[in-house]
Scaffold this motif. Sequence first.
Motif, PDB file in Angstrom:
ATOM      1  N   SER A 153      35.068  -1.653 -34.958  1.00 32.70           N
ATOM      2  CA  SER A 153      35.705  -1.364 -33.681  1.00 32.70           C
ATOM      3  C   SER A 153      37.031  -2.109 -33.607  1.00 32.70           C
ATOM      4  O   SER A 153      37.389  -2.866 -34.514  1.00 32.70           O
ATOM      5  CB  SER A 153      34.810  -1.804 -32.512  1.00 32.70           C
ATOM      6  OG  SER A 153      34.790  -3.216 -32.426  1.00 32.70           O
ATOM      7  N   ASN A 154      37.735  -1.898 -32.498  1.00 33.26           N
ATOM      8  CA  ASN A 154      38.941  -2.693 -32.223  1.00 33.26           C
ATOM      9  C   ASN A 154      38.647  -3.776 -31.186  1.00 33.26           C
ATOM     10  O   ASN A 154      39.552  -4.343 -30.599  1.00 33.26           O
ATOM     11  CB  ASN A 154      40.086  -1.794 -31.744  1.00 33.26           C
ATOM     12  CG  ASN A 154      39.702  -0.952 -30.528  1.00 33.26           C
ATOM     13  OD1 ASN A 154      38.625  -1.119 -29.952  1.00 33.26           O
ATOM     14  ND2 ASN A 154      40.580  -0.037 -30.149  1.00 33.26           N
ATOM     15  N   VAL A 155      37.387  -4.056 -30.974  1.00 30.57           N
ATOM     16  CA  VAL A 155      36.966  -5.065 -30.009  1.00 30.57           C
ATOM     17  C   VAL A 155      36.911  -6.424 -30.697  1.00 30.57           C
ATOM     18  O   VAL A 155      36.230  -6.589 -31.706  1.00 30.57           O
ATOM     19  CB  VAL A 155      35.590  -4.724 -29.409  1.00 30.57           C
ATOM     20  CG1 VAL A 155      35.124  -5.833 -28.477  1.00 30.57           C
ATOM     21  CG2 VAL A 155      35.652  -3.390 -28.678  1.00 30.57           C
ATOM     22  N   GLY A 174      38.291  -5.449 -35.723  1.00 27.63           N
ATOM     23  CA  GLY A 174      37.676  -6.281 -34.707  1.00 27.63           C
ATOM     24  C   GLY A 174      36.818  -7.410 -35.263  1.00 27.63           C
ATOM     25  O   GLY A 174      37.056  -7.938 -36.316  1.00 27.63           O
ATOM     26  N   GLN A 178      48.503  -1.836 -26.901  1.00 32.33           N
ATOM     27  CA  GLN A 178      47.292  -1.019 -26.921  1.00 32.33           C
ATOM     28  C   GLN A 178      47.676   0.426 -27.220  1.00 32.33           C
ATOM     29  O   GLN A 178      48.461   1.040 -26.504  1.00 32.33           O
ATOM     30  CB  GLN A 178      46.572  -1.092 -25.577  1.00 32.33           C
ATOM     31  CG  GLN A 178      45.328  -0.231 -25.505  1.00 32.33           C
ATOM     32  CD  GLN A 178      44.636  -0.340 -24.155  1.00 32.33           C
ATOM     33  OE1 GLN A 178      45.008  -1.158 -23.324  1.00 32.33           O
ATOM     34  NE2 GLN A 178      43.624   0.491 -23.944  1.00 32.33           N
ATOM     35  N   LYS A 205      39.161   0.776 -26.049  1.00 31.36           N
ATOM     36  CA  LYS A 205      38.126   0.164 -26.886  1.00 31.36           C
ATOM     37  C   LYS A 205      37.242   1.272 -27.444  1.00 31.36           C
ATOM     38  O   LYS A 205      36.790   2.153 -26.714  1.00 31.36           O
ATOM     39  CB  LYS A 205      37.291  -0.824 -26.074  1.00 31.36           C
ATOM     40  CG  LYS A 205      38.048  -2.077 -25.669  1.00 31.36           C
ATOM     41  CD  LYS A 205      37.159  -3.036 -24.919  1.00 31.36           C
ATOM     42  CE  LYS A 205      37.925  -4.306 -24.550  1.00 31.36           C
ATOM     43  NZ  LYS A 205      37.075  -5.278 -23.794  1.00 31.36           N
ATOM     44  N   SER A 241      41.463  -5.930 -29.450  1.00 30.74           N
ATOM     45  CA  SER A 241      41.673  -5.643 -28.033  1.00 30.74           C
ATOM     46  C   SER A 241      42.203  -6.865 -27.288  1.00 30.74           C
ATOM     47  O   SER A 241      42.823  -6.729 -26.237  1.00 30.74           O
ATOM     48  CB  SER A 241      40.352  -5.181 -27.408  1.00 30.74           C
ATOM     49  OG  SER A 241      39.328  -6.159 -27.600  1.00 30.74           O
ATOM     50  N   TYR A 299      34.335   2.401 -30.794  1.00 33.22           N
ATOM     51  CA  TYR A 299      33.391   1.926 -31.795  1.00 33.22           C
ATOM     52  C   TYR A 299      33.128   3.010 -32.836  1.00 33.22           C
ATOM     53  O   TYR A 299      33.117   4.206 -32.514  1.00 33.22           O
ATOM     54  CB  TYR A 299      32.064   1.532 -31.145  1.00 33.22           C
ATOM     55  CG  TYR A 299      32.171   0.384 -30.183  1.00 33.22           C
ATOM     56  CD1 TYR A 299      31.930  -0.926 -30.590  1.00 33.22           C
ATOM     57  CD2 TYR A 299      32.543   0.599 -28.851  1.00 33.22           C
ATOM     58  CE1 TYR A 299      32.034  -1.989 -29.700  1.00 33.22           C
ATOM     59  CE2 TYR A 299      32.650  -0.457 -27.960  1.00 33.22           C
ATOM     60  CZ  TYR A 299      32.398  -1.744 -28.395  1.00 33.22           C
ATOM     61  OH  TYR A 299      32.515  -2.791 -27.508  1.00 33.22           O
TER      62      TYR A 299
END
Length: 389
Positions: free
Chosen positions: A111-113, A177, A149, A153, A127, A155
């Motif tokens: 993810s980008n989390v 992430g 951004q 967010k 993020s 996944y």
Amino acid sequence: MHKNFCLNPFICTRQNAYNRISPCAFGPVEIQTQPGHNQTQRWHHPTMQALRDKFTAGERPTECKRCWDEEDAGGQSLRLRTFDYHPTAYQDLVETGLWKNGPTEIVIKTSNVCNLACRSCAGCDSSYYWPEGKHYQEQYGALKNNFIQVRPKIYHLASSWSNDDLKNITKINFFGGEPLLDREHPAILQRLIDSGRSQQVTLFYSTNCQQVAGRKLLNLWQHFKRVEVFFSVDGMTDQFEYLRWPGKWSRTQRVIDWFLALPQSFPQVDWYFQGSQCVSLFNVASYWYTADWLRKTLGGVYFNIVDHPNYLRMTALPESAKLQIVEYIPDPQIKQYLFIEQSNPEYLKQFVIWCKRQDLYRGQDFVKIFPETHVLIEDVWQKYNATDS
């Protein structure tokens, strides 16, 4: 087999949360696929096949510059490490044509989390960077900066993998992430356990050392052949907190200790731990102190040489400065990499500008934290300001 041949496009696929695929963890080419494309369509995508054809023909594809640079510097590139990790794959999969049945290794950018905004990262992968990217737009008019951004967010969906897609898998690598924050990928692990294949599969995680694994993951990991954890540590104490902001060094030490204790609680698992250090223009003049700590603490260190954005490349250091530090650099790979290309004044200018912008935003001080590097670029440091472009 040609000397330039790479196994990765024939055994590996890298996938991220927004349907881009690539042949390896480094992402030399990123192919945008459609959400409805299944894994077979992705594996046989024409762009993937074109790269395979280049390697079969003995070419040295320009897309794979990162590995060629590392090899030219005498380093053990991902291409070469893959041969070591899969010593019989060429005979078993390439020569027989069985590679066409699908990958044996998967790299998933979960993810980008993320809970950090590391200096060598960007808004596409973290993020946590997004408020900072917006600030640079508003404060400096930097409308296309690396930290903005570009998507919500998101996944990587476990549902994109069927049991049939996983039937040949022997290794899965999880990046972010921050993969230990991801709640989606455990479903893939459960699917492998339910299929009875988990004992044939190795799991790899790259973590930023700010959180431990939850009970759910620990329960799943017990069923796998091997679990490898690489700890991303670019500097110690204040250098760590500068480069991996807003991470805390004290927490990093506690998290590493927690992982190192796992073999006592779960002796049935084959555990492997190692350090991973990003070496960039920031820390090239002092990286070896951290490298030594990682070797003593974890038994080894992998040098993740930063090659983008260009202004973070260690090669941006002025040629005269390179000569000043090269005799102190203990690792031949880093020593030779310094000189694979000439310093670019524009890269060095951008390094100073963005370093000063981030220092102002974060309340940090490059000059104080990296005095060894600062003294090498002091004339350029004094020349440019955060408001320059």
